[in-house]
Scaffold this motif. Structure first.
Motif, PDB file in Angstrom:
ATOM      1  N   UNK A  40     -58.026   1.704  36.630  1.00 26.34           N
ATOM      2  CA  UNK A  40     -58.780   0.934  35.872  1.00 26.34           C
ATOM      3  C   UNK A  40     -60.322   1.219  36.540  1.00 26.34           C
ATOM      4  N   UNK A  41     -60.512   0.859  38.010  1.00 22.76           N
ATOM      5  CA  UNK A  41     -61.823   0.736  38.452  1.00 22.76           C
ATOM      6  C   UNK A  41     -62.384   2.130  38.152  1.00 22.76           C
ATOM      7  N   UNK A  42     -61.437   3.412  38.435  1.00 22.15           N
ATOM      8  CA  UNK A  42     -62.171   4.693  38.489  1.00 22.15           C
ATOM      9  C   UNK A  42     -62.759   5.003  36.738  1.00 22.15           C
ATOM     10  N   UNK A  43     -61.972   4.720  35.997  1.00 19.58           N
ATOM     11  CA  UNK A  43     -62.352   4.710  34.397  1.00 19.58           C
ATOM     12  C   UNK A  43     -63.541   3.890  34.159  1.00 19.58           C
ATOM     13  N   UNK A  44     -63.737   2.692  34.615  1.00 19.34           N
ATOM     14  CA  UNK A  44     -64.705   2.095  34.242  1.00 19.34           C
ATOM     15  C   UNK A  44     -65.936   2.607  34.783  1.00 19.34           C
ATOM     16  N   UNK A  45     -66.012   3.021  36.423  1.00 23.38           N
ATOM     17  CA  UNK A  45     -67.019   3.627  36.822  1.00 23.38           C
ATOM     18  C   UNK A  45     -67.427   4.909  35.988  1.00 23.38           C
ATOM     19  N   UNK A  46     -66.641   5.683  35.580  1.00 23.81           N
ATOM     20  CA  UNK A  46     -67.079   7.041  34.894  1.00 23.81           C
ATOM     21  C   UNK A  46     -67.415   6.877  33.829  1.00 23.81           C
ATOM     22  N   UNK A  47     -66.996   5.855  32.888  1.00 25.24           N
ATOM     23  CA  UNK A  47     -67.497   5.392  31.684  1.00 25.24           C
ATOM     24  C   UNK A  47     -68.588   4.540  31.694  1.00 25.24           C
ATOM     25  N   UNK A  51     -69.098  -4.751  32.962  1.00 26.97           N
ATOM     26  CA  UNK A  51     -69.593  -5.854  32.583  1.00 26.97           C
ATOM     27  C   UNK A  51     -69.815  -6.046  30.966  1.00 26.97           C
ATOM     28  N   UNK A  52     -69.447  -4.953  30.250  1.00 23.66           N
ATOM     29  CA  UNK A  52     -69.555  -4.685  29.069  1.00 23.66           C
ATOM     30  C   UNK A  52     -68.199  -5.104  27.925  1.00 23.66           C
ATOM     31  N   UNK A  53     -68.446  -5.179  26.778  1.00 23.88           N
ATOM     32  CA  UNK A  53     -66.920  -5.578  25.843  1.00 23.88           C
ATOM     33  C   UNK A  53     -66.145  -4.333  25.882  1.00 23.88           C
ATOM     34  N   UNK A  54     -66.738  -2.961  26.179  1.00 20.14           N
ATOM     35  CA  UNK A  54     -65.841  -2.068  26.505  1.00 20.14           C
ATOM     36  C   UNK A  54     -65.061  -2.171  27.677  1.00 20.14           C
ATOM     37  N   UNK A  55     -65.558  -2.856  28.466  1.00 19.66           N
ATOM     38  CA  UNK A  55     -64.655  -2.919  29.643  1.00 19.66           C
ATOM     39  C   UNK A  55     -63.128  -3.674  29.486  1.00 19.66           C
ATOM     40  N   UNK A  56     -63.598  -4.858  28.626  1.00 23.45           N
ATOM     41  CA  UNK A  56     -62.383  -5.589  28.217  1.00 23.45           C
ATOM     42  C   UNK A  56     -61.238  -4.598  27.544  1.00 23.45           C
ATOM     43  N   UNK A  63     -53.424  -2.160  30.477  1.00 24.36           N
ATOM     44  CA  UNK A  63     -52.284  -2.936  30.533  1.00 24.36           C
ATOM     45  C   UNK A  63     -51.309  -2.584  29.533  1.00 24.36           C
ATOM     46  N   UNK A  64     -51.605  -2.035  28.577  1.00 26.34           N
ATOM     47  CA  UNK A  64     -50.522  -1.475  27.636  1.00 26.34           C
ATOM     48  C   UNK A  64     -49.818  -0.465  28.185  1.00 26.34           C
ATOM     49  N   UNK A  65     -50.716   0.566  28.711  1.00 28.95           N
ATOM     50  CA  UNK A  65     -49.886   1.701  29.518  1.00 28.95           C
ATOM     51  C   UNK A  65     -49.030   1.177  30.649  1.00 28.95           C
ATOM     52  N   UNK A  67     -47.633  -1.642  31.160  1.00 31.60           N
ATOM     53  CA  UNK A  67     -46.205  -2.295  30.657  1.00 31.60           C
ATOM     54  C   UNK A  67     -45.139  -1.051  30.241  1.00 31.60           C
ATOM     55  N   UNK A  68     -45.903  -0.118  29.457  1.00 34.17           N
ATOM     56  CA  UNK A  68     -44.905   1.020  29.146  1.00 34.17           C
ATOM     57  C   UNK A  68     -44.404   1.714  30.605  1.00 34.17           C
ATOM     58  N   UNK A  69     -44.977   2.039  31.456  1.00 37.94           N
ATOM     59  CA  UNK A  69     -44.566   2.673  32.676  1.00 37.94           C
ATOM     60  C   UNK A  69     -43.963   1.669  33.381  1.00 37.94           C
ATOM     61  N   UNK A  70     -44.140   0.369  33.525  1.00 37.33           N
ATOM     62  CA  UNK A  70     -43.128  -0.610  34.371  1.00 37.33           C
ATOM     63  C   UNK A  70     -42.031  -0.819  33.696  1.00 37.33           C
ATOM     64  N   UNK A  71     -41.930  -0.817  32.268  1.00 31.75           N
ATOM     65  CA  UNK A  71     -40.628  -0.933  31.517  1.00 31.75           C
ATOM     66  C   UNK A  71     -39.584   0.128  31.927  1.00 31.75           C
TER      67      UNK A  71
END
Length: 263
Positions: A40-47, A51-56, A63-65, A67-71
């Protein structure tokens, strides 16, 4: 495993396999958490969306990915946990750690390495475990089986050589048979040609003989006619008869009838 003989054996050694399994599961969960936090940190930094709406939006997607991996990981780890409890941490029936020094020391070493629990016992001597599992009779039987396997391998190699030799002989026989068949076919063809030529020759000779016989008959007929014509003692009435009654006179017919009556 709860309440089983295996649990009693591990309890007597102050070991708890379930604690070890739980530690492994917790470590796996921590690794997954750290991995996705870093992602998440690397993706936020690269993009450049901190602090924007896109970060949410990025957080929700991660989180969706996660949960899938964790399941999927939880399902596989649950199978692994059950396998450990059913097989890895099961001791043989009638196992008594107090009477089996080698097993006691091996299990103690296992707890020392994996659970990092210090023990009062000295490090395991590998030679003790090795000596405990040495079986002279078993080794002798294994050596006998190895020798028998070697002999069987030699016999198999000899049989393979014989099979190859027989296959070579079979190929040679097939080649000879093919040559013989080809020769016989050629011989039959030549015989047919010779028989046909003989028939043609015989037919030609037969035609010549038939023609010669016809010529001889014609010559004989001519010769008889000439002899009859040149015969001075021939009967005149017969001559008239040979000429036929067409145009004959009445006197000639009467003379012919009288001649027949006198015969």
């Amino acid at each position: 495993m709860e309440g089983s003989e295996s649990e009693a054996a591990f309890n007597s050694l102050n070991l708890n396999p379930q604690l070890f399994i739980n530690d492994v599961l917790n470590i796996a969960d921590d690794l997954v958490d750290d991995a996705f936090d870093h992602f998440r940190q690397q993706a936020s930094t690269s993009l450049k969306i901190e602090g924007t709406d896109r970060a949410q939006d990025l957080s929700r997607g991660v989180d969706i990915i996660r949960k899938k991996v964790q399941s999927d990981l939880d399902k596989k780890l649950a199978v692994w946990e059950q396998y450990c409890l059913d097989y890895v941490f099961q001791v043989p029936e009638g196992f008594d750690p107090s009477k089996n020094v080698c097993s006691f020391q091996c299990i103690d070493a296992f707890s020392y390495v994996l659970i990092h629990t210090p023990t009062d016992e000295p490090p395991v001597d590998a030679s003790l475990c090795q000596n405990a599992i040495v079986d002279t009779d078993l080794d002798a039987r294994l050596d006998l089986l190895r020798n028998e396997l070697t002999e069987v391998s030699k016999e198999n190699a000899a049989l393979n050589r014989e099979i190859q030799a027989l296959e070579g002989q079979s190929v040679s026989r097939d080649r000879c048979s093919a040559l013989v068949n080809e020769t016989l076919q050629q011989y039959d063809l030549n015989s047919y040609h010779e028989n046909f030529q003989e028939m043609v020759k015989t037919a030609s000779e037969l035609r010549m003989k038939v023609g010669k016989l016809q010529n001889e008959k014609m010559e004989e007929s001519k010769r008889r006619k000439i002899d009859w014509i040149n015969n001075a003692h021939r009967d005149p009435s017969v001559t008239e008869i040979r000429r036929g009654f067409y145009g004959a006179k009445l006197e000639d017919l009467e003379a012919f009838i009288a001649h027949k009556k006198n015969m």
